[in-house]
Design an enzyme around this catalytic site. Structure first.
Site, PDB file in Angstrom:
ATOM      1  N   LYS A  13     -23.187   3.755 -20.454  1.00 62.49           N
ATOM      2  CA  LYS A  13     -21.927   3.504 -19.728  1.00 62.49           C
ATOM      3  C   LYS A  13     -20.735   4.064 -20.509  1.00 62.49           C
ATOM      4  O   LYS A  13     -19.913   4.783 -19.958  1.00 62.49           O
ATOM      5  CB  LYS A  13     -21.729   1.984 -19.488  1.00 62.49           C
ATOM      6  CG  LYS A  13     -22.858   1.331 -18.706  1.00 62.49           C
ATOM      7  CD  LYS A  13     -22.617  -0.142 -18.472  1.00 62.49           C
ATOM      8  CE  LYS A  13     -22.539  -0.985 -19.718  1.00 62.49           C
ATOM      9  NZ  LYS A  13     -23.810  -1.105 -20.473  1.00 62.49           N
ATOM     10  N   ARG A  88     -19.773  -8.495 -15.155  1.00 67.24           N
ATOM     11  CA  ARG A  88     -21.083  -8.689 -15.753  1.00 67.24           C
ATOM     12  C   ARG A  88     -21.761  -9.941 -15.218  1.00 67.24           C
ATOM     13  O   ARG A  88     -22.884 -10.248 -15.600  1.00 67.24           O
ATOM     14  CB  ARG A  88     -20.880  -8.864 -17.251  1.00 67.24           C
ATOM     15  CG  ARG A  88     -21.587  -7.844 -18.097  1.00 67.24           C
ATOM     16  CD  ARG A  88     -21.194  -8.158 -19.515  1.00 67.24           C
ATOM     17  NE  ARG A  88     -21.994  -7.476 -20.455  1.00 67.24           N
ATOM     18  CZ  ARG A  88     -21.633  -6.330 -21.034  1.00 67.24           C
ATOM     19  NH1 ARG A  88     -20.510  -5.737 -20.724  1.00 67.24           N
ATOM     20  NH2 ARG A  88     -22.416  -5.790 -21.929  1.00 67.24           N
ATOM     21  N   ARG A 123     -27.678   4.382 -32.351  1.00 68.70           N
ATOM     22  CA  ARG A 123     -26.256   4.477 -31.988  1.00 68.70           C
ATOM     23  C   ARG A 123     -25.347   4.229 -33.192  1.00 68.70           C
ATOM     24  O   ARG A 123     -25.587   3.377 -34.012  1.00 68.70           O
ATOM     25  CB  ARG A 123     -25.902   3.459 -30.913  1.00 68.70           C
ATOM     26  CG  ARG A 123     -24.377   3.435 -30.687  1.00 68.70           C
ATOM     27  CD  ARG A 123     -23.952   2.791 -29.464  1.00 68.70           C
ATOM     28  NE  ARG A 123     -24.333   1.400 -29.380  1.00 68.70           N
ATOM     29  CZ  ARG A 123     -24.089   0.656 -28.314  1.00 68.70           C
ATOM     30  NH1 ARG A 123     -23.485   1.195 -27.278  1.00 68.70           N
ATOM     31  NH2 ARG A 123     -24.458  -0.594 -28.271  1.00 68.70           N
ATOM     32  N   ARG A 155     -22.974  -0.758 -34.942  1.00 67.24           N
ATOM     33  CA  ARG A 155     -22.484  -2.036 -34.420  1.00 67.24           C
ATOM     34  C   ARG A 155     -23.371  -3.190 -34.889  1.00 67.24           C
ATOM     35  O   ARG A 155     -24.593  -3.071 -34.838  1.00 67.24           O
ATOM     36  CB  ARG A 155     -22.468  -2.001 -32.886  1.00 67.24           C
ATOM     37  CG  ARG A 155     -21.149  -1.552 -32.319  1.00 67.24           C
ATOM     38  CD  ARG A 155     -21.180  -1.297 -30.845  1.00 67.24           C
ATOM     39  NE  ARG A 155     -21.746  -2.345 -30.009  1.00 67.24           N
ATOM     40  CZ  ARG A 155     -21.758  -2.305 -28.686  1.00 67.24           C
ATOM     41  NH1 ARG A 155     -21.211  -1.273 -28.060  1.00 67.24           N
ATOM     42  NH2 ARG A 155     -22.282  -3.271 -27.976  1.00 67.24           N
ATOM     43  N   ARG A 166     -29.582  -9.224 -25.637  1.00 67.53           N
ATOM     44  CA  ARG A 166     -28.638  -8.598 -24.693  1.00 67.53           C
ATOM     45  C   ARG A 166     -29.371  -8.122 -23.435  1.00 67.53           C
ATOM     46  O   ARG A 166     -28.857  -8.237 -22.323  1.00 67.53           O
ATOM     47  CB  ARG A 166     -27.905  -7.430 -25.373  1.00 67.53           C
ATOM     48  CG  ARG A 166     -26.855  -7.919 -26.370  1.00 67.53           C
ATOM     49  CD  ARG A 166     -26.499  -6.863 -27.393  1.00 67.53           C
ATOM     50  NE  ARG A 166     -25.928  -5.669 -26.802  1.00 67.53           N
ATOM     51  CZ  ARG A 166     -25.894  -4.492 -27.437  1.00 67.53           C
ATOM     52  NH1 ARG A 166     -26.394  -4.357 -28.642  1.00 67.53           N
ATOM     53  NH2 ARG A 166     -25.355  -3.459 -26.827  1.00 67.53           N
TER      54      ARG A 166
END
Ligand code: AP5
Length: 214
Positions: A13, A88, A123, A155, A166
């Protein structure tokens, strides 16, 4: 264009929003970026958000709805916007409706959990501006800094246990909003398991911004 980018964590996203924001000429509003900025700044919002984000849980609806409504009321959102990471939950989608904010399209990025886990492990992200990188697919510039000059980090919620939480939260609480917008004829789905460029081409075609191949 008032566009929602929908998809699981790691679907791309943020990556697609970075490109689409220039292609569509509208701002991207990312709740994840806003919440992490508040955490960095040590604000009350940031302290509250950290309790949820570190465990891979959702920040309470009333908190997130408040910051999004405030942001969407600003002048630079008058001609459209891209929402990344919001809504969400069904309650958040209903809050947009209740505020009279009419969404044009919901672009659903489809990708399997297996691909997601690989992507999120690799990431990296700019601590300052939130630009996403990936050790293989989108390496950090040679000097190790983001294009904005910020420090690039992994992160804290990109560890295996939190990623699994998640994904669970996504399937339970966020996936149902696809049906919510499908019933309004707003959803277009694209395969987001290919390269960033190929996914972007699919997004532009799905949005009717380039011609479909015959
Ligand atoms: P948020 O920041 O929104 O995280 P997320 O939804 O978990 O999504 P991600 O940012 O992890 O993934 P992405 O889909 O943007 O993928 P990306 O482009 O980075 O939210 C974080 C937390 O904040 C939540 O867990 C929650 O606690 C809280 N929160 C946020 N919004 C909330 C809300 N509305 N309500 C309540 N709580 C909220 O890509 C991932 C990696 O893959 C990158 O390294 C990228 O380079 C790479 N990549 C991307 N696309 C491709 C591709 N096509 N091919 C190969 N690699 C790719």
């Amino acid at each position: 264009m008032k566009l929602i980018l929908l998809g699981p964590p790691g679907a791309g996203k943020g990556t697609q929003a970075e490109v689409l924001t220039k292609q569509l000429g509208v701002e991207t509003i990312s709740t994840g970026v806003m919440l992490r900025a508040a955490m960095r700044d040590g604000t009350e919002l940031g302290k509250l958000a950290k309790k949820y984000i570190d465990d891979g849980k959702l920040v309470p609806d009333e908190v997130v709805v408040g910051i999004v409504k405030e942001r969407l009321s600003q002048d630079d959102c008058k001609n459209g916007f891209i929402l990344d990471g919001f809504p969400r939950t069904i309650a958040q989608a209903e809050a947009l409706d209740a505020a009279g904010i009419e969404i044009d399209k919901v672009l659903s990025l489809e990708v399997s959990d297996e691909v997601i886990i690989k992507r999120l492990a690799g990431r990296r992200e700019c601590k300052k501006c939130g630009t996403p990188y990936h050790v293989i697919n989108k390496p950090v510039p040679e000097d190790g800094k983001c294009i904005c000059g910020g420090e690039v980090i992994q992160r804290p919620d990109d560890n295996e246990e939190t990623i699994k939480n998640r994904l669970k939260v996504y399937h339970e609480q966020t996936e149902p909003i696809k049906a919510y917008y499908e019933s309004r004829g707003k959803v277009i789905s694209i395969d987001s398991s290919h390269s960033v460029e190929r996914t972007n081409e699919a997004a532009l075609k799905a949005l009717g911004l380039v011609k479909q191949e015959q």
